[in-house]
Scaffold this motif. Sequence first.
Motif, PDB file in Angstrom:
ATOM      1  N   LEU A 130       0.831  -1.198   0.000  1.00 13.73           N
ATOM      2  CA  LEU A 130       0.000   0.000   0.000  1.00 13.73           C
ATOM      3  C   LEU A 130       0.869   1.253   0.000  1.00 13.73           C
ATOM      4  CD1 LEU A 130      -2.749   1.440   0.274  1.00 13.73           C
ATOM      5  CD2 LEU A 130      -2.532   1.180   2.761  1.00 13.73           C
ATOM      6  N   GLY A 131       1.920   1.256   0.802  1.00 11.44           N
ATOM      7  CA  GLY A 131       2.817   2.403   0.844  1.00 11.44           C
ATOM      8  C   GLY A 131       3.441   2.681  -0.514  1.00 11.44           C
ATOM      9  N   ARG A 132       3.868   1.622  -1.202  1.00  9.61           N
ATOM     10  CA  ARG A 132       4.469   1.808  -2.537  1.00  9.61           C
ATOM     11  C   ARG A 132       3.423   2.290  -3.538  1.00  9.61           C
ATOM     12  NH1 ARG A 132       6.778  -3.540  -1.203  1.00  9.61           N
ATOM     13  NH2 ARG A 132       8.870  -3.171  -0.329  1.00  9.61           N
ATOM     14  N   THR A 133       2.196   1.791  -3.402  1.00  8.82           N
ATOM     15  CA  THR A 133       1.128   2.233  -4.308  1.00  8.82           C
ATOM     16  C   THR A 133       0.849   3.724  -4.130  1.00  8.82           C
ATOM     17  OG1 THR A 133       0.090   0.041  -4.342  1.00  8.82           O
ATOM     18  CG2 THR A 133      -1.289   1.919  -4.946  1.00  8.82           C
ATOM     19  N   MET A 134       0.744   4.175  -2.883  1.00  6.85           N
ATOM     20  CA  MET A 134       0.493   5.601  -2.634  1.00  6.85           C
ATOM     21  C   MET A 134       1.648   6.447  -3.164  1.00  6.85           C
ATOM     22  SD  MET A 134      -1.406   5.821   1.111  1.00  6.85           S
ATOM     23  CE  MET A 134      -0.090   5.034   2.037  1.00  6.85           C
ATOM     24  N   LYS A 135       2.863   6.012  -2.909  1.00  3.97           N
ATOM     25  CA  LYS A 135       4.036   6.755  -3.372  1.00  3.97           C
ATOM     26  C   LYS A 135       4.036   6.869  -4.895  1.00  3.97           C
ATOM     27  CE  LYS A 135       9.076   6.123  -3.673  1.00  3.97           C
ATOM     28  NZ  LYS A 135       9.123   5.523  -5.022  1.00  3.97           N
ATOM     29  N   ARG A 194       2.881   9.810 -10.028  1.00  4.89           N
ATOM     30  CA  ARG A 194       2.360   9.729 -11.393  1.00  4.89           C
ATOM     31  C   ARG A 194       1.242  10.750 -11.635  1.00  4.89           C
ATOM     32  NH1 ARG A 194       0.932   4.923 -11.163  1.00  4.89           N
ATOM     33  NH2 ARG A 194      -1.294   5.200 -10.752  1.00  4.89           N
ATOM     34  N   ASN A 195       0.323  10.902 -10.703  1.00  2.00           N
ATOM     35  CA  ASN A 195      -0.861  11.732 -10.921  1.00  2.00           C
ATOM     36  C   ASN A 195      -0.647  13.205 -10.565  1.00  2.00           C
ATOM     37  OD1 ASN A 195      -1.968   9.306 -11.566  1.00  2.00           O
ATOM     38  ND2 ASN A 195      -3.597   9.349 -10.042  1.00  2.00           N
ATOM     39  N   ILE A 196       0.194  13.494  -9.566  1.00  2.00           N
ATOM     40  CA  ILE A 196       0.409  14.880  -9.133  1.00  2.00           C
ATOM     41  C   ILE A 196       1.766  15.397  -9.592  1.00  2.00           C
ATOM     42  CG2 ILE A 196       0.291  16.486  -7.189  1.00  2.00           C
ATOM     43  CD1 ILE A 196      -2.269  14.916  -7.629  1.00  2.00           C
ATOM     44  N   GLY A 197       2.737  14.511  -9.686  1.00  2.00           N
ATOM     45  CA  GLY A 197       4.054  14.925 -10.165  1.00  2.00           C
ATOM     46  C   GLY A 197       5.045  15.272  -9.078  1.00  2.00           C
ATOM     47  N   VAL A 198       4.721  14.970  -7.796  1.00  2.00           N
ATOM     48  CA  VAL A 198       5.648  15.276  -6.703  1.00  2.00           C
ATOM     49  C   VAL A 198       6.042  13.979  -6.002  1.00  2.00           C
ATOM     50  CG1 VAL A 198       4.786  17.613  -6.341  1.00  2.00           C
ATOM     51  CG2 VAL A 198       3.731  15.718  -5.102  1.00  2.00           C
ATOM     52  N   PRO A 199       7.283  13.889  -5.518  1.00  2.00           N
ATOM     53  CA  PRO A 199       7.739  12.673  -4.825  1.00  2.00           C
ATOM     54  C   PRO A 199       7.342  12.693  -3.357  1.00  2.00           C
ATOM     55  CG  PRO A 199       9.560  14.215  -5.024  1.00  2.00           C
ATOM     56  CD  PRO A 199       8.386  14.866  -5.709  1.00  2.00           C
ATOM     57  N   VAL A 200       6.981  11.546  -2.817  1.00  5.79           N
ATOM     58  CA  VAL A 200       6.649  11.432  -1.403  1.00  5.79           C
ATOM     59  C   VAL A 200       7.400  10.255  -0.800  1.00  5.79           C
ATOM     60  CG1 VAL A 200       4.336  12.376  -1.764  1.00  5.79           C
ATOM     61  CG2 VAL A 200       4.659   9.892  -1.718  1.00  5.79           C
ATOM     62  N   CYS A 201       7.519  10.281   0.532  1.00  2.00           N
ATOM     63  CA  CYS A 201       7.999   9.140   1.292  1.00  2.00           C
ATOM     64  C   CYS A 201       6.910   8.716   2.261  1.00  2.00           C
ATOM     65  CB  CYS A 201       9.281   9.480   2.042  1.00  2.00           C
ATOM     66  SG  CYS A 201      10.754   9.563   0.990  1.00  2.00           S
ATOM     67  N   VAL A 202       6.886   7.427   2.591  1.00  2.00           N
ATOM     68  CA  VAL A 202       5.838   6.874   3.437  1.00  2.00           C
ATOM     69  C   VAL A 202       6.473   6.133   4.602  1.00  2.00           C
ATOM     70  CG1 VAL A 202       3.790   5.393   3.538  1.00  2.00           C
ATOM     71  CG2 VAL A 202       4.372   6.582   1.396  1.00  2.00           C
ATOM     72  N   GLY A 203       6.049   6.477   5.814  1.00  2.00           N
ATOM     73  CA  GLY A 203       6.450   5.746   7.015  1.00  2.00           C
ATOM     74  C   GLY A 203       5.232   5.136   7.669  1.00  2.00           C
ATOM     75  N   PHE A 222      15.318   1.778   1.360  1.00  2.00           N
ATOM     76  CA  PHE A 222      13.867   1.637   1.546  1.00  2.00           C
ATOM     77  C   PHE A 222      13.087   2.060   0.306  1.00  2.00           C
ATOM     78  CE2 PHE A 222      15.112   2.066   6.085  1.00  2.00           C
ATOM     79  CZ  PHE A 222      14.563   0.888   6.554  1.00  2.00           C
ATOM     80  N   ASP A 223      13.716   2.770  -0.604  1.00  2.00           N
ATOM     81  CA  ASP A 223      13.049   3.269  -1.807  1.00  2.00           C
ATOM     82  C   ASP A 223      11.802   4.092  -1.454  1.00  2.00           C
ATOM     83  OD1 ASP A 223      12.693   3.687  -4.535  1.00  2.00           O
ATOM     84  OD2 ASP A 223      11.442   1.896  -4.784  1.00  2.00           O
TER      85      ASP A 223
END
Length: 423
Positions: free
Chosen positions: A119-124, A129-138, A159-160
């Motif tokens: 799920l974390g990788r899917t959200m990232k 892809r849809n907004i164009g900004v990178p995120v990290c998930v903890g 952790f990518d």
Amino acid sequence: MSQIALVDVNCFYASAERAFNPSLEGRPVVVLSNNDGCAVTRSPEAKALGIPMGEPWFKLAPRAREWGLVALSSNYELYGDLSARVMELLGRYSAWLEVYSIDEAFLGVKGTPEELLALGRTMKNTVRRNIGVPVCVGIAGTKTLAKLANKWAKNNPSFDGVCHWDSVPAAHRESLMRRLSVVEIWGVATRLTKRLTALGIHSILDLARADPVMIRDRFSVVMMRTVLELQGTPCIPMEEERIGREQLIFSRSFATPITTAAGIRQVMSVYGQQASARLAKHGLQAKVLTAFAGTSHFNPKDTSYPSVCVPMPMPTADPVLLTRAAHALLPLIHAGVRYVRAGIMVTDLRPTGNQSPLAPFENPHEELRIGTLLDDVSRRYGRGSIGLGHAGIRGGPDWTMKRDMLSPRYTTHWDELPLVKAA
């Protein structure tokens, strides 16, 4: 088992600029504060140059060409819109969403460790892809540990961008917590760090192993909750809505100092209207308004910090009443003094309609939803297109914020939409 995911946009302001200007990728970028003052966001390339947070632009400008450094004014319209899009997208993955700040949000999630990592990788990937900004998930069992996991995901390439705390071997988690100073933990400020160090608590691991009752007695219940959260006991609940719970502040430094009461009247009129629009947007009313102004701390010849607190007869979001209350500051303004900042703060906020006024105190402006009307017109035709009295200035007064390096507001203004050309 329920877990908490913290999704945080990396270098949000710089990433938002890159989403519409790919030529900025790989280049050092800084986004400047109000009036193009200091660096408030630095891309990884800018950090690699050793540029500290808050470094004044006048110090960076002489070497900008040598470094290939790109400086941009804060594009609040763009950042606010992209933030709203990120949060709307994240809300599709959980019914339990808390927007913590403009660039981060907590989500309630459930599943096995493998499902949560997926799920974390899917959200990232979806946000990228849809907004164009990178995120990290903890992802972890508590908010404090989710914050720590997010920091680890951001700073450890292995952790990518996605870290599930419980999926990391316990020895590795302890090693990380032993290496990190206690100041790195969420909610622990420098002042508290000094007091903790005096007790022999230097690292996050030291704090996690501390006696919660002793921490409560020496510090506070809030600090005890942090210890319990580090130990895996959830103590900080999710909040459905953070905006408007306590106060709203409208304050800016001026590009050109104001030296007259008439100038401050104009500022108070604009901020009163903005406060009304924000309150109406969130279905809130204010019982108290505080207006203030100030001179520069670096100018000892002009020293004036007037402020006034005005209790309202009834909770209100009416722009007329809020502006009138803000004007109570004017008798305290000294002609000829160079005021470089001013603002208003509305407090004691309550849901609209929570307390119906008696007939003699009913306000016709609120019945006509004047505040909402002003906000709707401003959104459609731009700020300054409509206003009350001194706030109705289309061209913008000369004290408005300096933004000489402003990028286009790609998503909120028709005449600034990006153009795509096919070869």
